[in-house]
Design a protein around this motif. Structure first.
Motif, PDB file in Angstrom:
ATOM      1  N   CYS A 399       0.842  -1.201   0.000  1.00  0.00           N
ATOM      2  CA  CYS A 399       0.000   0.000   0.000  1.00  0.00           C
ATOM      3  C   CYS A 399       0.876   1.250   0.000  1.00  0.00           C
ATOM      4  N   CYS A 413      -7.129  -1.009   0.426  1.00  0.00           N
ATOM      5  CA  CYS A 413      -6.133  -1.556   1.357  1.00  0.00           C
ATOM      6  C   CYS A 413      -6.876  -2.061   2.593  1.00  0.00           C
ATOM      7  N   CYS A 416      -5.358   0.135   5.886  1.00  0.00           N
ATOM      8  CA  CYS A 416      -5.697   1.539   6.161  1.00  0.00           C
ATOM      9  C   CYS A 416      -6.978   1.968   5.459  1.00  0.00           C
TER      10      CYS A 416
HETATM   11 ZN   LIG Z   1      -2.914   0.918   3.391  1.00  0.00          ZN
END
Ligand SMILES: [Zn+2]
Length: 464
Positions: A399, A413, A416
């Motif tokens: 990411c 992702c 996050c």
């Molecule tokens: Zn991430």
């Protein structure tokens, strides 16, 4: 000019009339009861004019007295308004300077003095936000929804509030409503693209993306990449529901949108393989290999012609590598294939080239295998493995936002929650990969079908 001329003419006429009346001989007699008034016509005219003037004056005075309370109220109202606007202005200044307490005090004052809810609501909401009272701010934004002139602004405030408190369903409703009012506004397009994507409404997200491109909210490059990502996810959904042809069509569109986007090429090749179109799959991979060689592509390429003999397979892989001969991935693919068919010299030759281009853990692990398989030299193999552990890590899906590694690509992702931030590259030092990522490390990405399976993507998305 005309008025001046008219005035002069009128004054001249009156003067002429007065002179005429005064000069003319004659008498006027008025008898009323016991009263008898005798006078000249000139004096009578003067008396009538004087009485008219007095009556007009009295009328004016009476009028002023009768309207007095109204005038007073008007003056008072104007004064209130003036003070209200002053409080409002000072309130906005305080809000802009980040002084929430003062802004709130002034907003209350403006609210009392002014009857302009659209203006005071905005200040009240801003002041509440500055003081960290999000619920109060939300109430003011909610009140804004009732008025057409403030509805759009209210929606924006409520959307920020909903996002902050994690109410995704509510956020989506608000963004959809704002989209119906002003479909060209940048914040509406950005928010709705994200919310539709997170909800798995990929076809809806593609429509918003088109609108965003038309309104220059995203650049052409970013738009094409995002389109490819959405199409890959949409294709996975089609595949999951058993619609292989639709899955293939969507994956092909992903390749057209961004030819260098590896997940798109792998998805297109896999969906072609799934419906038995092996040579079409091979063509897709060859095209992608020119842009971005990737272990997942190599795996799908081998799957396209599994039944052939080993030498034939090696020759095919050599042809694929020749499309991008100076890429370390081309040499690593050939080295791994040569090891399998025990072409030791060929394997060594490609590993040496790969090491010269980009020394990495994977190259050293393959060298260790070569030492062990060719000579049974476990000591030399061990030395290469130690070198592998010290070498730069192999590229992974990681990411760009949080740096976390992923076993497979997906649009969101799972760590996050950022959208379309996963890229194939060197891992970020110090960030441990999640448990599932070790699978990729072990298999060197030799199962593209696994690594891009819909189940993985779904997990990543729901985790967002
Ligand atoms: Zn991430």
């Amino acid at each position: 000019m005309i008025r001046i001329v008219l005035f002069v003419v009128l004054v001249g006429a009156v003067a002429a009339l007065a002179v005429f009346v005064a000069d003319e001989p004659g008498r006027v007699e008025i008898a009323w009861g016991d009263w008898l008034i005798e006078t000249s016509p000139g004096a009578l005219a003067a008396a009538v004019a004087a009485v008219a003037a007095v009556v007009a004056l009295i009328w004016q005075v009476l009028r002023w007295l009768l309207r007095g309370p109204d005038n007073l109220a008007r003056m008072r109202r104007l004064g209130r308004q003036r003070r209200g606007y002053r409080a409002l202005t000072l309130g906005f200044v305080a809000a802009a300077a980040g002084d929430g307490h003062r802004a709130r005090r002034l907003s209350r004052r403006a609210n009392l003095l002014l009857e302009e809810p659209p203006l005071t609501l905005l200040l009240s909401a801003q002041a509440a936000q500055l003081e960290g009272d999000d619920d109060a701010a939300a109430e003011y934004f909610e009140a804004m929804l009732a008025r057409p002139e403030t509805e759009f602004l209210g929606l924006r405030g409520l959307l920020v509030h909903a996002n902050r408190s994690g109410e995704r369903e509510r956020a989506r409703d608000l963004a959809e409503r704002a989209y119906r009012i002003r479909p060209e506004a940048a914040w509406v397009l950005t928010a709705l693209l994200e919310l539709r994507t997170r909800d798995g409404d990929f076809s809806g997200a593609l429509k918003v993306l088109k609108e965003a491109e038309r309104n220059d909210v995203v650049t052409a490059d970013v738009g094409n990449r995002r389109r490819a990502a959405l199409l890959v996810e949409a294709g996975r959904v089609a595949r999951r529901t058993g619609d292989g042809r639709d899955a293939q069509r969507l994956a092909s569109r992903a390749v057209d949108a961004a030819p260098g986007f590896v997940p798109g090429a792998i998805a297109a090749a896999e969906t072609a393989l799934a419906v038995g179109r092996n040579s079409a799959a091979a063509k897709i991979i060859e095209r992608a290999w020119r842009h971005t060689p990737h272990p997942g592509l190599a795996t799908a390429y081998r799957a396209a012609h599994e039944a052939r003999d080993e030498v034939g397979q090696m020759k095919r892989l050599e042809r694929l590598a020749a499309l991008n001969p100076d890429h370390p991935e081309s040499h690593l693919m050939l080295a791994a294939a040569a090891l399998e068919v025990r072409l030791w010299g060929t394997a060594r030759q490609h590993l040496v080239k790969a090491e010269g281009m980009q020394p990495g853990a994977r190259t050293y692990r393959l060298l260790a295998r070569l030492e062990e398989d060719e000579h049974g030299n476990t000591e030399a193999a061990h030395a290469w493995l130690i070198k592998a552990s010290e070498a730069p890590s192999d590229p992974v899906w990681r990411c760009g936002q949080c740096g976390i590694q992923h076993a497979s690509w997906s649009i969101a992702c799972s760590s996050c929650g950022a959208l379309d931030t996963l890229d194939w590259g060197a891992p970020v030092a110090g960030l441990e990969p999640p448990a599932e990522a070790s699978k990729l490390d072990k298999s060197l990405g030799d199962s593209a079908i696994d690594s891009l399976s819909p189940d993985n993507s779904n997990e990543a998305r729901t985790g967002a």
